[in-house]
Design an enzyme around this catalytic site. Structure first.
Site, PDB file in Angstrom:
ATOM      1  CG  ASP A 250       0.831   4.480   0.099  1.00  0.00           C
ATOM      2  OD1 ASP A 250       1.637   3.868   0.836  1.00  0.00           O
ATOM      3  OD2 ASP A 250       0.677   5.709   0.145  1.00  0.00           O
TER       4      ASP A 250
ATOM      5  CG  HIS B 162      -1.474   4.619   3.493  1.00  0.00           C
ATOM      6  ND1 HIS B 162      -0.486   5.570   3.295  1.00  0.00           N
ATOM      7  CD2 HIS B 162      -2.589   5.093   2.903  1.00  0.00           C
ATOM      8  CE1 HIS B 162      -1.003   6.573   2.594  1.00  0.00           C
ATOM      9  NE2 HIS B 162      -2.273   6.311   2.348  1.00  0.00           N
TER      10      HIS B 162
ATOM     11  CB  SER C  98      -4.983   0.085   4.328  1.00  0.00           C
ATOM     12  OG  SER C  98      -6.211   0.700   4.042  1.00  0.00           O
TER      13      SER C  98
ATOM     14  CG  ASN D 100       3.602   1.525   4.886  1.00  0.00           C
ATOM     15  OD1 ASN D 100       4.109   1.900   5.942  1.00  0.00           O
ATOM     16  ND2 ASN D 100       3.037   2.364   4.039  1.00  0.00           N
TER      17      ASN D 100
END
Length: 189
Positions: free
Chosen positions: A146, A110, A137, A108
């Site tokens: 996260d 972020h 990130s 992912n």
């Protein structure tokens, strides 16, 4: 998959898909995008993907529930031959069961310098805290929001006149640079 074949990546989006577009533009010997999937059938990024000849899948979880939605999504990912999943503005929390099925193969992007500012409103929170920099990130997705291993970061200085929108625009430009570079390394690790 042999070491010379590109990894097959499915990209999950919920909106315009600008990070998905950056990932698609960077396809090459490291990875190829085999599916763009969304929880919002009207997501603008799906239309772009279709015009680029990318396979798409769209299904709303409304009316069918999270389990049925994730089962259908999982089936579409597997039918497309996906080896990895890249979340790119995908705004649904994936269940622990789904994450476990794809453990170590979901990444992912972020919009903060993790581990700071997990969740939403990251730019406003960084400005309110008086941080000198914001950023983005890329991390491995785990059951913790996260919270997975950070694979790469890009810092963006916070200017005195920044608000959440101006900072977000500059961070987004870094996301488009960082995500494809980190994904290329991740799929070859």
């Amino acid at each position: 998959m042999s070491s010379s074949d590109p990894a097959k990546v499915a990209v999950l989006i919920s909106g315009r898909g600008s990070n998905m577009q950056a990932l698609a533009a960077a396809q090459g010997p490291e990875y190829q995008v085999v599916l763009v999937a969304s929880d919002r059938p009207d997501a603008a990024g799906l239309a772009w993907a279709r015009t680029e000849g990318l396979a798409t899948f769209a299904l709303s979880p409304r009316g069918i529930g999270k389990i049925a939605y994730e089962d259908a999504l999982d089936a579409a990912l597997r039918a497309a031959g996906a080896d990895y999943i890249a979340l790119a503005g995908y705004m649904r929390l994936l269940s622990d069961t789904f994450v476990a099925r794809w453990r170590g193969r979901i990444v992912n992007i972020h919009p903060s310098l993790l581990p700071r500012y997990k969740g939403l409103d990251t730019h406003a929170r960084a400005i309110a805290a008086g941080d000198a920099a914001g950023g983005c990130s890329v991390h491995v997705v785990t059951e913790e929001l996260d919270g997975g291993e950070v694979l790469g970061r890009a810092e963006v200085p916070i200017r005195a006149d920044d608000d959440a929108d101006t900072l977000a625009a500059r961070v987004l430009a870094e996301e488009h640079r960082l995500y494809p570079a980190v994904l290329k390394e991740f799929v070859r690790a």
